[in-house]
Design a protein around this motif. Structure first.
Motif, PDB file in Angstrom:
ATOM      1  N   TRP A 148       0.734  -1.289   0.084  1.00  0.00           N
ATOM      2  CA  TRP A 148      -0.094   0.140   0.142  1.00  0.00           C
ATOM      3  C   TRP A 148       0.857   1.073   0.177  1.00  0.00           C
ATOM      4  O   TRP A 148       0.438   2.091  -0.710  1.00  0.00           O
ATOM      5  N   LYS A 170       0.169   0.294  -8.209  1.00  0.00           N
ATOM      6  CA  LYS A 170      -0.921  -0.636  -8.525  1.00  0.00           C
ATOM      7  C   LYS A 170      -0.391  -2.168  -8.598  1.00  0.00           C
ATOM      8  O   LYS A 170      -1.018  -3.104  -8.159  1.00  0.00           O
ATOM      9  N   TYR A 171       0.808  -2.511  -9.224  1.00  0.00           N
ATOM     10  CA  TYR A 171       1.386  -3.734  -9.078  1.00  0.00           C
ATOM     11  C   TYR A 171       1.676  -4.329  -7.771  1.00  0.00           C
ATOM     12  O   TYR A 171       1.250  -5.362  -7.147  1.00  0.00           O
ATOM     13  N   LEU A 194      -2.379  -7.447  -1.852  1.00  0.00           N
ATOM     14  CA  LEU A 194      -3.822  -8.160  -1.542  1.00  0.00           C
ATOM     15  C   LEU A 194      -3.782  -9.436  -1.841  1.00  0.00           C
ATOM     16  O   LEU A 194      -4.416 -10.154  -0.783  1.00  0.00           O
ATOM     17  N   ARG A 195      -3.075  -9.910  -2.836  1.00  0.00           N
ATOM     18  CA  ARG A 195      -3.100 -11.376  -3.179  1.00  0.00           C
ATOM     19  C   ARG A 195      -2.513 -12.136  -1.951  1.00  0.00           C
ATOM     20  O   ARG A 195      -2.861 -13.218  -1.852  1.00  0.00           O
ATOM     21  N   GLU A 235       3.768 -12.073 -13.441  1.00  0.00           N
ATOM     22  CA  GLU A 235       2.255 -11.649 -13.692  1.00  0.00           C
ATOM     23  C   GLU A 235       2.279 -10.381 -13.086  1.00  0.00           C
ATOM     24  O   GLU A 235       1.643  -9.369 -13.523  1.00  0.00           O
ATOM     25  N   LEU A 236       3.001  -9.930 -11.848  1.00  0.00           N
ATOM     26  CA  LEU A 236       3.033  -8.646 -10.930  1.00  0.00           C
ATOM     27  C   LEU A 236       4.361  -8.189 -10.723  1.00  0.00           C
ATOM     28  O   LEU A 236       4.624  -7.655  -9.823  1.00  0.00           O
ATOM     29  N   LEU A 245       0.295  -3.244  -5.022  1.00  0.00           N
ATOM     30  CA  LEU A 245      -0.627  -3.110  -4.186  1.00  0.00           C
ATOM     31  C   LEU A 245      -1.586  -4.513  -4.526  1.00  0.00           C
ATOM     32  O   LEU A 245      -2.097  -5.071  -3.494  1.00  0.00           O
ATOM     33  N   LEU A 246      -1.586  -4.830  -5.586  1.00  0.00           N
ATOM     34  CA  LEU A 246      -2.128  -6.112  -5.980  1.00  0.00           C
ATOM     35  C   LEU A 246      -1.639  -7.318  -5.440  1.00  0.00           C
ATOM     36  O   LEU A 246      -2.097  -8.115  -5.171  1.00  0.00           O
ATOM     37  N   TYR A 283      -3.933 -18.668  -9.252  1.00  0.00           N
ATOM     38  CA  TYR A 283      -4.429 -18.246  -8.245  1.00  0.00           C
ATOM     39  C   TYR A 283      -5.569 -18.965  -7.698  1.00  0.00           C
ATOM     40  O   TYR A 283      -6.039 -19.108  -6.436  1.00  0.00           O
TER      41      TYR A 283
END
Length: 452
Positions: free
Chosen positions: A161, A166-167, A173-174, A248-249, A169-170, A337
């Motif tokens: 955060w 955005k990467y 969260l994951r 992916e991220l 943060l995603l 996932y």
């Protein structure tokens, strides 16, 4: 005779006479030595050894992966590449420490340290050995481990955060969803072992296995499997390394980190691996207990040798589980996932609940059979559930039967699952067998008119 006398003199050096205590008592009072000085010495030893493990775990992982892939691995820096971790550490120390312009600087700075501290604090209650082999024995040690280790999730969320990416943060969260999901199965998987130990103290659990002369792995094979799988997922290790899925991220929650703060996340990861393997060793593999060590050392008055060998036994068992981490990383592909979440909620969670029910039935059966038609199954319940030979056989039979029961129930629950039902997948496969000379795709009416 000379060799025997030399051995006796060498063993006498490891007798209960504590030279360090006698030296410290000349300068400090006994309570200060017992409750201040010795804990600091133990904490320093554990932190130092864990930090060395973190440094050379990267070397071991690269060497083991190279061995599996018929390569050499690090060979340039030092003999056999043994100085490679030192070179990597120096590189990270001098590397630029970049902070994004719009990041929350204070949270961005603190997050890696929260992850490291949460992993290292848990080691304070892990019984590496008897007597001075454990820093402190807490009567709710299991709850302490589960509570403090879960703080690492906050570090992951804060890192993603605060990066203002955005990467990241995603990925955070994951990662938080994964870690919270598998914490449930991990917590439930140990209840069966606690039923047999009758205590929440980690040292008490080892004592229960030592007094019964058996490891709880024999009673709880399914609990051990669930705990190890959940621990691997909790550490974000392959094949559950979705939070760091570089394909992916970018790099997951630590995408924006660099330099030494980037390495702190990996230090926390490898320290958390030590925590999981240490707790698994304590709960299911007897901890520092090993047959005949007591008879060869403590029974003859060699107390310090007994503690030292017990610590070595504990580290050897934990080392085998740590090797399992490396082995799985370079053997299994990464899960998707949705597959990762399915394993946690549709497989491990029902399996852990089945294990609790089966363990309760096993203990009720042992208590009910004790005294029935002259059968004797329980010796005492002073240090855990101490069973007789017949009681152990019954408990082991319940553990083996629990494997078959769990497999059957999970198959019944998940037989309609897309990834599990191979028969349904085969039915969806259609092979195209068209006559020769005919196009695979029929032309549209407009195309036929234009062609004419």
């Amino acid at each position: 005779m000379f060799i025997r006398g030399s051995l006796e003199n060498a063993m006498a050096l490891l007798a209960p006479i504590n030279l360090i205590d006698s030296l410290l008592l000349k300068f400090f009072s006994e309570p200060t030595v017992n409750y201040v000085i010795w804990p600091f010495i133990q904490i320093g030893a554990v932190v130092t050894l864990t930090a060395l493990w973190v440094a050379y775990a990267t070397y071991l992982e690269r060497k083991i992966s190279a061995f599996m892939q018929a390569r050499l691995g690090p060979m340039r820096v030092g003999p056999w590449g043994l100085l490679q971790p030192i070179a990597d550490g120096l590189k990270l120390l001098v590397k630029e420490d970049f902070i994004p312009a719009n990041a929350d600087r204070w949270i961005f700075f603190v997050a890696p340290y929260i992850a490291v501290v949460a992993a290292f604090i848990v080691l304070a209650v892990v019984p590496f050995g008897p007597d001075w082999g454990v820093i402190t024995d807490v009567n709710i040690g299991v709850l302490f481990v589960l509570a403090v280790s879960s703080v690492g999730v906050l570090a992951t969320i804060l890192a993603g955060w605060s990066s203002n990416s955005k990467y990241a943060l995603l990925g955070a969260l994951r990662s938080s969803a994964q870690m919270v999901s598998y914490e449930v199965s991990m917590g439930l998987s140990i209840i069966g072992a606690l039923m047999f130990a009758r205590t929440l103290s980690l040292s008490g659990i080892v004592g229960a296995q030592a007094s019964d002369s058996i490891w709880f792995l024999a009673y709880q094979p399914i609990g051990f499997v669930i705990f190890v799988i959940s621990g691997i997922a909790e550490n974000n290790r392959a094949p559950f390394d979705l939070p760091e899925a570089e394909s992916e991220l970018v790099a997951g929650f630590h995408t924006e980190y660099s330099g030494m703060r980037w390495s702190l996340f990996f230090m926390a990861e490898y320290a958390a691996m030590v925590v999981v393997t240490a707790v698994a060793t304590t709960l299911y593999l007897g901890g520092w207990y090993f047959p005949f060590v007591y008879r060869l050392t403590e029974a003859h008055g060699y107390h310090n040798l007994y503690v030292a060998l017990s610590v070595f036994v504990f580290l050897a068992k934990a080392g085998l589980l740590l090797y399992l981490y490396f082995w799985l990383r370079w053997t299994l592909p990464r899960f998707r996932y949705d597959q990762l979440m399915d394993i946690g909620w549709k497989w491990l969670l029902p399996a852990s609940l089945i294990n609790i029910v089966t363990s309760a039935f096993a203990i009720a059966a042992l208590q009910g059979l004790d005294g029935w038609r002259g059968m004797h199954t329980i010796d005492s319940i002073t240090h855990g559930l101490n069973l007789t030979a017949s009681g152990k056989a019954i408990a082991i039979a319940f553990g083996i039967g629990n494997l078959a029961l769990t497999a059957g129930v999970l198959s019944l629950i998940n037989w309609r699952s897309r990834d599990f039902n191979l028969k349904m997948q085969r039915r969806k496969i259609r092979l195209v067998d068209l006559p020769k000379g005919r196009p695979a795709v029929a032309p549209t009416p407009d195309a036929a008119t234009q062609g004419s």
